[in-house]
Design an enzyme around this catalytic site. Structure first.
Site, short mmCIF file in Angstrom:
data_model
loop_
_atom_site.label_atom_id
_atom_site.label_comp_id
_atom_site.label_asym_id
_atom_site.label_seq_id
_atom_site.Cartn_x
_atom_site.Cartn_y
_atom_site.Cartn_z
N LYS A 15 6.66 9.60 -10.32
CA LYS A 15 7.75 10.38 -10.68
C LYS A 15 8.16 10.07 -11.94
O LYS A 15 7.78 9.06 -12.72
CB LYS A 15 8.98 10.14 -9.44
CG LYS A 15 9.60 8.82 -9.57
CD LYS A 15 10.28 8.32 -10.72
CE LYS A 15 10.83 6.82 -10.44
NZ LYS A 15 11.40 6.22 -11.57
N GLY A 102 7.87 2.21 -14.28
CA GLY A 102 8.98 3.09 -14.40
C GLY A 102 8.53 4.53 -13.69
O GLY A 102 9.37 5.30 -13.69
N GLY A 104 7.36 4.94 -10.51
CA GLY A 104 7.39 4.60 -9.10
C GLY A 104 6.27 4.62 -8.31
O GLY A 104 6.06 4.97 -7.16
N ASP A 140 13.59 3.11 -4.71
CA ASP A 140 12.91 4.18 -5.20
C ASP A 140 12.12 4.94 -4.23
O ASP A 140 11.75 6.13 -4.44
CB ASP A 140 12.08 3.86 -6.58
CG ASP A 140 12.44 3.91 -7.91
OD1 ASP A 140 13.67 4.69 -8.05
OD2 ASP A 140 11.64 3.77 -8.94
#
Ligand code: C5P
Length: 292
Positions: A15, A102, A104, A140
Site C-alpha cells: 500500500k 512503509g 505495509g 496497518d
C-alpha cells in the site's frame, strides 16, 4: 468453493498512503490518524499447503523473515484460536515488497492469510470480524482486509472503503535505510500535527469519481518532514526523484519508501529509467483496485 485439500496461491499487495494526517497523540500512546490508503501492484506471493491440525509453519525466500513471529504465521494461529477450527497450514512466502519500508508488506501478508484461510476453510467470518482480528496484529492490517482505496481512521483500525480511485502510475523508491515505525511516531511534536483537511478533500474527490491534480497541496504525509530532517538518505532520494523529472514525491507511511504518482505511463517510465540509471532501488507499478 475452494478445495481445502489443494494448495492455494494468494497475492498480498503493498500500500501507499496518498494522505496521512496525524491529528494528535492519544491517551493510549497511539496517534490518531486520518489517511487515504491505496493498494498497489507491487505484491508478495503466498502459497498455502494443507497441514495436519495444529501444525503451522512458514518458509520465506528472505531467511530473516522465516521466524515464528512472522505476521502471516501469527495470523494463521489467531484465526484458528478465534474460531476453534482444527486445522493446520504450511505457508510459503515469496517477498517482493521491501520490508520495513512503509509499504505495509508484513501487514498485507498477515491480512491476506486471514482472508484466504477464511475462504479456504469456509469459516464464514464477516469482513468486520476479520478486521477485528487484523487489528489485534497491528495498526496497518485492517486496511488490507478491504484493499483498494479506503479512508482509514483511529490508529488504523477504522476502515471506510471508497470507490477505487482512478488508476495512477507510480514510481516507488526505497532509500537504502530502515526506520523503525515507533521511532518515527515518537519523534513527532505538536507542530507536526495536521487538521485532517487534506484527507477530507481527497476523500471528497474520490467519492466523486475523480482525483485532484497531484501535488504537495493535495497529497500529504505528516510523518514526512521529521523523517526528511532526521534521515539525509531519504531527503537525498527525494531530491534524486525530483531531479529525474517526478513532479511530486511523497513518503509512504512511516517511510522511508517514497512514491511519485503519474497519470501518464511514458512520463512515469522516463522517471523510472532515470532513477535506475542514478542507482536507486525503484519499481514502476500502478495503483491496484480492491480484490487485486
Ligand atoms: O500497531 P503497530 O504495532 O503497527 O504500531 C507500531 C508502533 O507505531 C506503535 O507501537 C506506536 O508506537 C506507533 N503508532 C502510533 N500511532 C498509530 C500507529 C502506530 O503511535 N496510529
Amino acid at each position: 468453493m475452494i478445495d481445502p485439500a489443494r494448495p492455494l496461491v494468494v497475492r498480498a499487495p503493498a500500500k501507499i498512503n496518498l494522505t496521512l494526517d496525524v491529528l494528535g497523540k492519544r491517551a493510549d500512546g497511539y496517534h490518531e490518524l486520518a489517511s487515504v490508503m491505496q493498494t498497489i501492484g507491487l505484491h508478495d506471493t503466498l502459497v498455502l499447503h494443507p497441514a495436519p491440525a495444529g501444525e503451522f509453519s512458514l518458509v520465506c525466500d528472505a531467511a530473516e523473515l522465516s521466524g515464528d513471529d512472522n505476521l502471516a504465521l501469527r495470523a494463521a494461529r489467531l484465526i484458528c484460536d478465534a474460531t476453534g477450527v482444527q486445522r493446520g497450514v504450511r505457508i510459503a512466502l515469496q517477498k517482493s515488497i521491501p520490508t520495513q519500508g512503509g509499504l505495509g508488506g508484513g501487514s498485507s501478508d498477515g491480512a491476506a492469510i486471514l482472508t484466504a484461510l477464511n475462504r479456504w476453510w469456509d469459516l464464514g467470518l464477516s469482513k468486520e470480524h476479520l478486521i477485528a482480528l487484523a487489528a489485534q496484529l497491528g495498526s496497518d492490517l485492517p486496511f488490507f482486509i478491504w484493499g483498494g482505496t479506503a479512508r482509514v481512521a483511529g490508529r488504523g483500525e477504522i476502515v471506510i472503503p471508497l470507490p477505487d480511485a482512478p488508476p495512477l502510475w507510480l514510481v516507488v523508491a526505497r532509500p537504502p535505510i530502515s526506520i523503525p515505525t515507533p521511532a518515527v511516531f515518537r519523534a513527532l511534536t505538536p507542530a507536526d500535527y495536521t487538521t485532517g483537511a487534506t484527507t477530507d478533500a481527497l476523500v471528497a474527490r474520490i467519492q466523486a469519481g475523480t482525483l485532484p491534480p497531484l501535488n504537495d497541496a493535495t497529497l500529504l504525509n505528516a510523518l514526512e518532514p521529521g523523517v526528511l530532517r532526521a534521515f539525509p538518505a531519504v531527503a537525498q532520494a527525494r531530491a534524486q526523484l525530483l531531479a529525474a523529472g517526478a513532479p511530486c514525491v511523497r513518503m509512504s507511511g512511516s517511510g522511508p519508501t517514497l512514491y511519485a504518482p503519474f497519470t501518464d505511463l511514458a512520463h512515469a517510465a522516463a522517471v523510472h529509467r532515470a532513477a535506475l540509471a542514478a542507482g536507486m532501488q525503484v519499481w514502476l507499478t500502478t495503483t491496484a483496485p480492491a480484490g487485486f
